[in-house]
Design an enzyme around this catalytic site. Structure first.
Site, PDB file in Angstrom:
ATOM      1  N   ALA A 116      90.973  63.756  39.977  1.00  0.00           N
ATOM      2  CA  ALA A 116      92.049  63.637  38.979  1.00  0.00           C
ATOM      3  C   ALA A 116      91.459  63.523  37.572  1.00  0.00           C
ATOM      4  O   ALA A 116      90.299  63.141  37.397  1.00  0.00           O
ATOM      5  CB  ALA A 116      92.885  62.406  39.296  1.00  0.00           C
TER       6      ALA A 116
ATOM      7  N   GLU B  50     100.249  51.104  50.372  1.00  0.00           N
ATOM      8  CA  GLU B  50      98.997  51.107  51.166  1.00  0.00           C
ATOM      9  C   GLU B  50      98.122  49.903  50.759  1.00  0.00           C
ATOM     10  O   GLU B  50      97.607  49.180  51.613  1.00  0.00           O
ATOM     11  CB  GLU B  50      98.279  52.435  50.893  1.00  0.00           C
ATOM     12  CG  GLU B  50      96.913  52.606  51.497  1.00  0.00           C
ATOM     13  CD  GLU B  50      96.294  53.952  51.050  1.00  0.00           C
ATOM     14  OE1 GLU B  50      96.916  55.003  51.246  1.00  0.00           O
ATOM     15  OE2 GLU B  50      95.175  53.921  50.478  1.00  0.00           O
ATOM     16  N   TYR B  51      97.973  49.686  49.458  1.00  0.00           N
ATOM     17  CA  TYR B  51      97.186  48.539  48.974  1.00  0.00           C
ATOM     18  C   TYR B  51      97.780  47.236  49.513  1.00  0.00           C
ATOM     19  O   TYR B  51      97.063  46.335  49.944  1.00  0.00           O
ATOM     20  CB  TYR B  51      97.220  48.478  47.445  1.00  0.00           C
ATOM     21  CG  TYR B  51      96.160  49.254  46.704  1.00  0.00           C
ATOM     22  CD1 TYR B  51      95.962  50.607  46.931  1.00  0.00           C
ATOM     23  CD2 TYR B  51      95.375  48.636  45.734  1.00  0.00           C
ATOM     24  CE1 TYR B  51      95.017  51.323  46.222  1.00  0.00           C
ATOM     25  CE2 TYR B  51      94.418  49.345  45.013  1.00  0.00           C
ATOM     26  CZ  TYR B  51      94.248  50.687  45.254  1.00  0.00           C
ATOM     27  OH  TYR B  51      93.312  51.389  44.544  1.00  0.00           O
TER      28      TYR B  51
ATOM     29  N   SER C 170      98.595  62.917  51.952  1.00  0.00           N
ATOM     30  CA  SER C 170      98.036  61.693  52.533  1.00  0.00           C
ATOM     31  C   SER C 170      97.606  61.920  53.972  1.00  0.00           C
ATOM     32  O   SER C 170      98.214  62.700  54.694  1.00  0.00           O
ATOM     33  CB  SER C 170      99.066  60.568  52.490  1.00  0.00           C
ATOM     34  OG  SER C 170      98.523  59.417  53.096  1.00  0.00           O
ATOM     35  N   GLY C 171      96.581  61.186  54.344  1.00  0.00           N
ATOM     36  CA  GLY C 171      96.132  61.245  55.735  1.00  0.00           C
ATOM     37  C   GLY C 171      94.626  61.365  55.853  1.00  0.00           C
ATOM     38  O   GLY C 171      94.086  61.408  56.955  1.00  0.00           O
TER      39      GLY C 171
ATOM     40  N   LYS D 141     103.508  59.732  45.732  1.00  0.00           N
ATOM     41  CA  LYS D 141     102.179  59.451  46.316  1.00  0.00           C
ATOM     42  C   LYS D 141     101.581  58.190  45.699  1.00  0.00           C
ATOM     43  O   LYS D 141     100.937  57.389  46.389  1.00  0.00           O
ATOM     44  CB  LYS D 141     101.243  60.658  46.111  1.00  0.00           C
ATOM     45  CG  LYS D 141      99.825  60.442  46.661  1.00  0.00           C
ATOM     46  CD  LYS D 141      99.852  60.171  48.153  1.00  0.00           C
ATOM     47  CE  LYS D 141      98.554  60.034  48.885  1.00  0.00           C
ATOM     48  NZ  LYS D 141      97.368  59.553  48.307  1.00  0.00           N
TER      49      LYS D 141
ATOM     50  N   HIS E   2     103.265  55.387  47.363  1.00  0.00           N
ATOM     51  CA  HIS E   2     102.711  55.340  48.726  1.00  0.00           C
ATOM     52  C   HIS E   2     101.402  54.541  48.700  1.00  0.00           C
ATOM     53  O   HIS E   2     101.178  53.657  49.536  1.00  0.00           O
ATOM     54  CB  HIS E   2     102.461  56.771  49.220  1.00  0.00           C
ATOM     55  CG  HIS E   2     101.581  56.865  50.436  1.00  0.00           C
ATOM     56  ND1 HIS E   2     100.216  56.706  50.384  1.00  0.00           N
ATOM     57  CD2 HIS E   2     101.864  57.080  51.740  1.00  0.00           C
ATOM     58  CE1 HIS E   2      99.706  56.813  51.593  1.00  0.00           C
ATOM     59  NE2 HIS E   2     100.691  57.058  52.436  1.00  0.00           N
ATOM     60  N   ASN E   3     100.557  54.847  47.733  1.00  0.00           N
ATOM     61  CA  ASN E   3      99.270  54.155  47.675  1.00  0.00           C
ATOM     62  C   ASN E   3      99.425  52.689  47.288  1.00  0.00           C
ATOM     63  O   ASN E   3      98.670  51.837  47.761  1.00  0.00           O
ATOM     64  CB  ASN E   3      98.335  54.872  46.689  1.00  0.00           C
ATOM     65  CG  ASN E   3      97.712  56.105  47.315  1.00  0.00           C
ATOM     66  OD1 ASN E   3      98.314  56.722  48.203  1.00  0.00           O
ATOM     67  ND2 ASN E   3      96.534  56.486  46.876  1.00  0.00           N
TER      68      ASN E   3
HETATM   69  C1  6PG Z   1      95.771  58.757  51.467  1.00  0.00           C
HETATM   70  C2  6PG Z   1      94.924  57.774  50.720  1.00  0.00           C
HETATM   71  C3  6PG Z   1      93.940  58.482  49.844  1.00  0.00           C
HETATM   72  C4  6PG Z   1      92.780  57.602  49.401  1.00  0.00           C
HETATM   73  C5  6PG Z   1      93.181  56.492  48.483  1.00  0.00           C
HETATM   74  C6  6PG Z   1      92.131  55.421  48.430  1.00  0.00           C
HETATM   75  O1  6PG Z   1      96.974  58.656  51.327  1.00  0.00           O
HETATM   76  O2  6PG Z   1      95.219  59.606  52.170  1.00  0.00           O
HETATM   77  O3  6PG Z   1      95.732  56.953  49.936  1.00  0.00           O
HETATM   78  O4  6PG Z   1      94.655  59.061  48.797  1.00  0.00           O
HETATM   79  O5  6PG Z   1      92.126  57.110  50.501  1.00  0.00           O
HETATM   80  O6  6PG Z   1      93.344  57.042  47.215  1.00  0.00           O
HETATM   81  O7  6PG Z   1      92.384  54.692  47.322  1.00  0.00           O
HETATM   82  P1  6PG Z   1      91.451  53.557  46.788  1.00  0.00           P
HETATM   83  O8  6PG Z   1      90.070  54.112  46.685  1.00  0.00           O
HETATM   84  O9  6PG Z   1      92.036  53.225  45.464  1.00  0.00           O
HETATM   85  O10 6PG Z   1      91.547  52.451  47.785  1.00  0.00           O
END
Ligand code: 6PG
Length: 471
Positions: A79, A192-193, A131-132, A185, A188-189
């Protein structure tokens, strides 16, 4: 091979780019990739399934020349500036109506800027969240596209073919205008965090409760077979079994506790404050990764503030159940906060993000896939416009079923000094969200007292100011 034959082009043949192309080729599309690194071109061709049409070239113009019109080109590059650099080198090679896709984790405001810039040149630009991870890209990722509807229709067959499937439904759908794909997305992240933070807290509490890595494996494995079923719980179970190849230890025990991040969680927090919308579990998760980096200070503070180790008064089995329930509640609240953010961003930023489609797309292929997303998919089917998933009756029943144990767990964590910031924050959010009257009337009084900021009353309409303390 004759000219203009390939269905789809990829710029950047790192593992993600290569795997997405191979996935597409396996579904009958002819694909071509460009990477300056010739080794990556060879690796692409070498890993193609026999009988599929896959080519790698070290020359961008050659790749563009070999694409069917309108061209469909995706880039998977880091990015930031690299995306702008690719656009600059692509532009002279493209024609009106071509579709350029950024499949990386770009900030949505950059995507918005690029959409507008390329629209002036009559080229479609789409920001697509994928993602994945590497495996998902090869076998079926979750795909979050945003941009022009017309452009989406051009790439829809390919995206649907390569996406993960849940009950036959592809985990891809048009998710809104302009930067919407990257916005979804990003959130989503953020979720995820949050969930990763909550799982790490579960680990800390269970470890404090005396569980070995083998027992932790068994607990997470059994959770993954119940209502906590999710990709992140599943891989956590695996992690506890992994042996280190450099010592006799389990690998997890020799990994440094400084957590890395690439910024998407931070973006979610930052943007939530701009809207504003409250996503405290995500904020906490970002803050805990930051705090994890302060290793030297933490070592000093640990010596200064010795912990009086509180032993749980409940049995091991009860503690495991409490952690399970707290994780379940806090996971629901993490999704609730992320989805509430998407709801508000969709309106305030005019992105028209369809939340029923978002949760449906997240059911498979992505990092936050879990059985809870089936519950949310059902909730949005009943009420497509839902400002917060917590207002759904089924979700409310699930929350109530675990609330008491979650409270006991948070109380235990507080007493025993185990860091459980995500659990605490989720409960605090829940208690504020379900408060008919918050104590913020006092904040309004204080603001008016020292700054004449005015306040509204509950009984009379209008705006009021009082000369406080003069009676
Ligand atoms: C996904 C993940 C992917 C990546 C993260 C990790 O959806 O496949 O989210 O995009 O593993 O960006 O993010 P960090 O390095 O910030 O934990």
């Amino acid at each position: 091979m004759s000219d203009n034959v390939f269905d789809f082009g990829m710029i950047g043949l790192g593992v993600m780019g290569r795997n997405l192309l191979l996935n597409m080729a396996d579904h009958g599309f002819s694909v071509i990739g460009f990477d300056k690194d010739v080794a990556k071109n060879s690796a692409l061709e070498a890993s193609a399934t026999p009988g599929t049409t896959v080519k790698g070239v070290p020359d961008l113009a050659q790749m563009v020349q070999l694409l069917q019109r309108p061209r469909k080109v995706m880039m998977l590059v880091p990015a930031g500036q690299p995306v702008d650099d690719v656009i600059a080198s692509l532009l002279p090679l493209l024609e009106k109506g071509d579709v350029v896709i950024d499949g990386g984790n770009s900030h949505y405001t950059d995507t918005l800027r690029r959409v507008k810039y390329l629209r002036e040149k009559e080229i479609h630009f789409m920001g697509i969240g994928v993602s994945g991870g590497e495996q998902g890209a090869r076998t079926g990722p979750s795909i979050m596209p945003g941009g022009d509807q017309a452009a989406y229709q051009l790439v829809q067959p390919m995206l649907e073919a390569i996406a993960a499937k849940v009950n036959g439904d592809p985990c891809v759908a048009y998710l809104g205008k302009e930067g919407a794909g990257h916005y979804v997305k990003m959130v989503h992240n953020g979720i995820e965090y949050a969930i990763m933070q909550l799982i790490s807290e579960s680990y800390a509490i269970l470890k404090h409760g005396g569980l070995s890595n083998q027992e932790l494996h068994e607990v997470f494995k059994s959770w993954n077979e119940g209502k906590l079923q999710s990709f992140l719980v599943e891989i956590t179970a695996d992690i506890f079994l992994q042996k280190d190849d450099k010592s006799d230890a389990h690998l997890v025990d020799v990994i440094s506790d400084k957590a890395g991040s690439k910024g998407t969680g931070k973006w979610t927090s930052q943007d939530s404050m701009e809207l504003p919308v409250a996503v405290p579990v995500i904020d906490t998760a970002v803050a805990m990764r930051t705090l994890s980096g302060y290793k030297d200070e933490r070592v000093k503070a640990a010596a200064l503030y010795k912990n009086e180790d509180e032993v749980s008064s409940v049995s091991k089995e009860e503690l495991i159940q409490q952690v399970h329930d707290a994780l379940y509640l806090a996971t629901i609240l993490s999704y609730a906060q992320g989805l509430a953010m998407l709801y508000q961003a969709s309106n305030d930023l005019s992105m028209d993000i369809p939340l029923p489609e978002v949760v449906s797309v997240w059911r498979g292929g992505c990092i936050i896939r879990s059985s809870l997303l089936e519950v949310f998919t059902k909730a949005y089917k009943e009420t497509p416009v839902l400002s917060n998933i917590l207002l759904n009756q089924d979700v409310a029943s699930l929350v109530k079923s675990v609330e008491s144990n979650a409270r006991s767990l948070v109380a235990f964590a507080a007493k025993s000094g185990i860091t459980a910031a995500g659990f605490m924050s989720s409960l605090a959010y829940f208690d504020a969200y379900r408060s008919e009257r918050m104590p913020t009337n006092l904040i309004q009084a204080q603001r008016d007292y020292f700054g004449a900021h005015t306040y509204q009353r509950i009984d009379i309409p209008g705006t009021f100011h009082t000369e406080w303390g003069q009676q």
